[in-house]
Design a protein around this motif. Sequence first.
Motif, PDB file in Angstrom:
ATOM      1  N   LEU A  32      -4.646   7.743  -0.444  1.00  0.00           N
ATOM      2  CA  LEU A  32      -4.943   7.376   0.930  1.00  0.00           C
ATOM      3  C   LEU A  32      -3.826   6.537   1.544  1.00  0.00           C
ATOM      4  N   ARG A  33      -3.216   7.077   2.575  1.00  0.00           N
ATOM      5  CA  ARG A  33      -2.047   6.488   3.210  1.00  0.00           C
ATOM      6  C   ARG A  33      -2.350   5.098   3.760  1.00  0.00           C
ATOM      7  N   GLU A  34      -1.489   4.141   3.387  1.00  0.00           N
ATOM      8  CA  GLU A  34      -1.544   2.761   3.861  1.00  0.00           C
ATOM      9  C   GLU A  34      -2.841   2.060   3.473  1.00  0.00           C
ATOM     10  N   THR A  35      -3.557   2.615   2.500  1.00  0.00           N
ATOM     11  CA  THR A  35      -4.801   2.020   2.023  1.00  0.00           C
ATOM     12  C   THR A  35      -4.775   1.804   0.513  1.00  0.00           C
ATOM     13  N   ASP A  65     -13.652  10.505   1.709  1.00  0.00           N
ATOM     14  CA  ASP A  65     -14.149   9.142   1.900  1.00  0.00           C
ATOM     15  C   ASP A  65     -15.664   9.032   1.789  1.00  0.00           C
ATOM     16  N   ARG A  67       0.842  -1.197   0.000  1.00  0.00           N
ATOM     17  CA  ARG A  67       0.000   0.000   0.000  1.00  0.00           C
ATOM     18  C   ARG A  67       0.875   1.244   0.000  1.00  0.00           C
TER      19      ARG A  67
END
Length: 396
Positions: free
Chosen positions: A228-231, A310, A94
């Motif tokens: 989107l961070r780490e997603t 979101d 990710r």
Amino acid sequence: MRAAAPAARALRCAPPSRTCLNCRRQIRSFSSSTAPTIPPRAGIAPLASRQLLSIAGPDAAKFLQGLVTANVVEKDGLPRTDGFYAGFLTATGRVLHDLYIYPNTKQLAGVQEENAFLVEVDANHLDSLARFIKRYKLRAKVTVRKVLPDEVNVWQAWDEISNSDLQLASTSVNPNILLKDVRAPSFGYRILQSGQHKPEVDLDETTEDAYTIRRYLNGVAEGQDEILRETALPQESNMDYMNGIDFRKGCYIGQELTIRTKHRGVVRKRILPCVIYGKSEPIPTSLQYIPQAGGGSGASTPTADLVPRDTSIGRIGKRGRSAGKWLKGVGNIGLGLCRLEIMTDITLPGEVAAASFQPDHEFQLEWGEDGDKSGVKVKAFVPNWLRSGLNEAAQG
């Protein structure tokens, strides 16, 4: 890419700017009542939303090679001499950070090591990037240091009027770096400028807002407000078509899932430019920025910056899975993470016929508590550069 052209215009150094870059960082958000005007076809803008990290030392190239999605070294094992776009990923593939890496920055970065790089990243996440890099540093002979905005600052230049290439001469008195921004065709140039100097070009200075609007119109996401961070997967963020992934390079963090997705998976969601419009308005036929409040003829329609990140994108009159999620916007445009087979005419292998795209289908964004809901309609567009890449991949 950097070859001199007869018609190329030189960039010269300007006197020191009297505007504090730290102050510019305080006005990054858009105002609903005073939306930015249509961006000029040519201009240069300071990017206070981006900041730099210096990574230098004998092991710097080898160290970065094991972390980023693009090649840091050439085939002969020597470090690259040109700057490039890439990403840092988590172990599960990710996106942690989208970034530019600039090699050979000893003079500009003010370090003593010969092997020096500047890494450009979202300014709000610079500290987390520094922590991430130090976690993997171990015994590598590298030094990591945050570069202050008054040492080196980031600019973006573009010119849709002239076909000339920009050139920037770096001297000991005025060290700087010019790099072509390859994320989208004819998107412009990145400039790293020493001190608080402004690159003097035959272009009027404009705002970062203008640059942001150009990004949205070109479908280019940037920073962890939009990627989107780490997603987000790098392919969902279009990094594969923005020249940010080298699928032939060796091992790096997150490579396994990235390669598996490339060869075995189908990327059903991608970041796309979107237009929002009022519930009583017709479906937009083109991707066009309208700065007026309401995004068009409906004065009461919320502007894109008021839509919470979101927020789910739903099909009007249809039930089932979400068609995507909203990321960020201004005026009547923005970016959304959209399901291609539902919101666009892009054909993907294995798509379900019942969920396939229909031109007359409409989509909406709704948010707020029951009894106090706000909403707009939203339409996604596929940029030509992305459409060409997807079509070519589907055929081959």
